[in-house]
Design a protein around this motif. Structure first.
Motif, short mmCIF file in Angstrom:
data_model
loop_
_atom_site.label_atom_id
_atom_site.label_comp_id
_atom_site.label_asym_id
_atom_site.label_seq_id
_atom_site.Cartn_x
_atom_site.Cartn_y
_atom_site.Cartn_z
N LEU A 129 12.14 -98.44 -50.41
CA LEU A 129 10.85 -97.95 -49.93
C LEU A 129 9.81 -97.98 -51.05
O LEU A 129 8.67 -98.41 -50.86
CB LEU A 129 11.00 -96.52 -49.41
N PHE A 130 10.22 -97.52 -52.23
CA PHE A 130 9.29 -97.48 -53.35
C PHE A 130 8.83 -98.89 -53.72
O PHE A 130 7.66 -99.10 -54.09
CB PHE A 130 9.96 -96.81 -54.55
N ARG A 131 9.72 -99.86 -53.61
CA ARG A 131 9.37 -101.24 -53.96
C ARG A 131 8.30 -101.80 -53.03
O ARG A 131 7.48 -102.62 -53.43
CB ARG A 131 10.64 -102.10 -53.93
N THR A 132 8.29 -101.34 -51.78
CA THR A 132 7.29 -101.86 -50.83
C THR A 132 5.88 -101.40 -51.18
O THR A 132 4.90 -101.97 -50.70
CB THR A 132 7.61 -101.43 -49.38
N PHE A 133 5.76 -100.37 -52.03
CA PHE A 133 4.42 -99.89 -52.41
C PHE A 133 3.69 -100.88 -53.29
O PHE A 133 2.50 -100.70 -53.56
CB PHE A 133 4.52 -98.54 -53.15
N ALA A 134 4.38 -101.91 -53.78
CA ALA A 134 3.74 -102.94 -54.61
C ALA A 134 2.98 -103.96 -53.76
O ALA A 134 2.37 -104.88 -54.31
CB ALA A 134 4.78 -103.64 -55.48
N VAL A 135 3.03 -103.81 -52.43
CA VAL A 135 2.32 -104.72 -51.52
C VAL A 135 1.02 -104.03 -51.09
O VAL A 135 1.06 -102.99 -50.42
CB VAL A 135 3.18 -105.05 -50.29
N LEU A 201 12.09 -104.81 -43.88
CA LEU A 201 13.44 -104.89 -43.33
C LEU A 201 14.39 -105.54 -44.33
O LEU A 201 15.53 -105.09 -44.51
CB LEU A 201 13.42 -105.69 -42.02
N SER A 202 13.94 -106.59 -44.99
CA SER A 202 14.81 -107.30 -45.93
C SER A 202 15.22 -106.41 -47.11
O SER A 202 16.33 -106.54 -47.63
CB SER A 202 14.12 -108.56 -46.45
N THR A 203 14.33 -105.51 -47.53
CA THR A 203 14.67 -104.65 -48.67
C THR A 203 15.81 -103.69 -48.32
O THR A 203 16.58 -103.29 -49.19
CB THR A 203 13.46 -103.82 -49.15
N GLU A 268 -4.54 -98.69 -54.59
CA GLU A 268 -3.73 -98.01 -53.57
C GLU A 268 -2.25 -98.00 -53.96
O GLU A 268 -1.57 -96.98 -53.75
CB GLU A 268 -3.92 -98.69 -52.21
N ASN A 269 -1.79 -99.11 -54.50
CA ASN A 269 -0.40 -99.16 -54.98
C ASN A 269 -0.14 -98.01 -55.94
O ASN A 269 0.86 -97.28 -55.83
CB ASN A 269 -0.12 -100.47 -55.73
N GLU A 270 -1.04 -97.88 -56.91
CA GLU A 270 -0.84 -96.87 -57.96
C GLU A 270 -0.89 -95.46 -57.39
O GLU A 270 -0.08 -94.61 -57.74
CB GLU A 270 -1.90 -97.05 -59.05
N ARG A 271 -1.87 -95.20 -56.50
CA ARG A 271 -1.99 -93.84 -55.95
C ARG A 271 -0.76 -93.44 -55.16
O ARG A 271 -0.23 -92.33 -55.31
CB ARG A 271 -3.25 -93.75 -55.07
#
Length: 277
Positions: A129-135, A201-203, A268-271
């Motif tokens: 989930l955390f990794r998806t915040f880089a999008v 989904l893939s993550t 937004e990624n950072e926040r």
């Protein structure tokens, strides 16, 4: 009578004993000559009935047949395996080996989680989930709702709980259907692209595989990886996603290609990331 130190007699007794205890272990009688090559029969000059017999035969019986190490070690492994199956309880991996990852995927995933990997899956899903915040397209939506800023830990825990319960119970159980319906209702309020859905989904497939490989007490075997893929593909179908990958390899290629294209910095990624931390 030719074997003055009892090697042949002992070997025959060992052969008989193993055949009695573990009939499933394949055995064969091999006679070796003085060059340690297989031959069809013993040599008459091998030894004699007494210690004063032919020293050539005496030496043959005490030379280690090193050309046959692989075969002998393989035999030891077969005996050990037979001992385990006879005396030890069946493990999760033993049961998984008997199942088909394409048709028994939900059962395999449940066995995996019960095999001491539940904690690992929770951590992997959290990091996924955390990794998806880089999008940016994903973090922009999360930032706009302010859910992570106001109730970051609760939002994170709720999402992980939903994912884990769908994974544990499957889409066809009452519990799984309830959590899936709850997730679909949450998503229905927002315009989320199919591509973003496919990546997220893939993550949930790739990250648990990588986490277990790098950090857990054991890696997922291929059958577990395939079963995990099949379960999440079924979840994707219930979510109404299009262009779902046909294989785990295809999913992995598409996921990393998406990362290359979409992972860029945004405010937004950072926040959202900082709010979650």
């Amino acid at each position: 009578a030719c074997d003055i130190i009892g090697t042949c007699q002992t070997s025959r007794a060992f052969h008989t004993t193993i055949g009695s205890l573990f009939p499933q272990v394949p055995q064969s009688v091999v006679i070796l000559d003085n060059a340690r090559n297989q031959t069809s029969e013993c040599s008459a000059a091998c030894a004699s009935d007494t210690i004063a017999g032919d020293p050539f035969g005496n030496i043959n019986h005490v030379i280690w047949p090193n050309k046959w190490d692989a075969e002998m070690l393989s035999g030891c492994a077969s005996i050990r395996s037979a001992q385990r199956s006879k005396h030890m309880p069946r493990t999760a991996l033993d049961r998984i080996a008997e199942l088909n990852p394409d048709t028994d995927s939900q059962q395999i995933v449940q066995l995996t989680l019960e095999d001491g990997l539940l904690w690992d899956f929770i951590r992997a899903l959290e990091l996924a989930l955390f990794r998806t915040f880089a999008v940016p397209s994903i973090s922009r939506l999360l930032d706009r709702t302010s859910e992570f800023e106001r109730h970051g830990q609760k939002r994170y825990d709720d999402t992980t709980l939903i994912l884990l319960n769908i994974l544990r119970h499957g889409c066809n159980s009452d519990t799984g259907r309830a959590y899936l319906a709850r997730m679909n209702r949450s998503h229905s309020h927002y315009a989320i692209s199919n591509e973003d859905f496919l990546f997220v989904l893939s993550t949930f497939v790739i990250d648990p595989i990588l986490w277990c490989e790098r950090h857990s007490w054991r890696a997922l075997v291929p059958a577990e990886q395939q079963a995990l893929f099949k379960v999440w593909i079924e979840i994707g179908q219930h979510m109404g996603l299009k262009n779902l990958p046909a294989s785990l390899d295809e999913m992995t290629r598409q996921s990393w290609a998406y990362v290359e294209q979409q992972f860029v910095y945004s405010a937004e990624n950072e926040r959202v990331g900082q709010a979650t931390l």
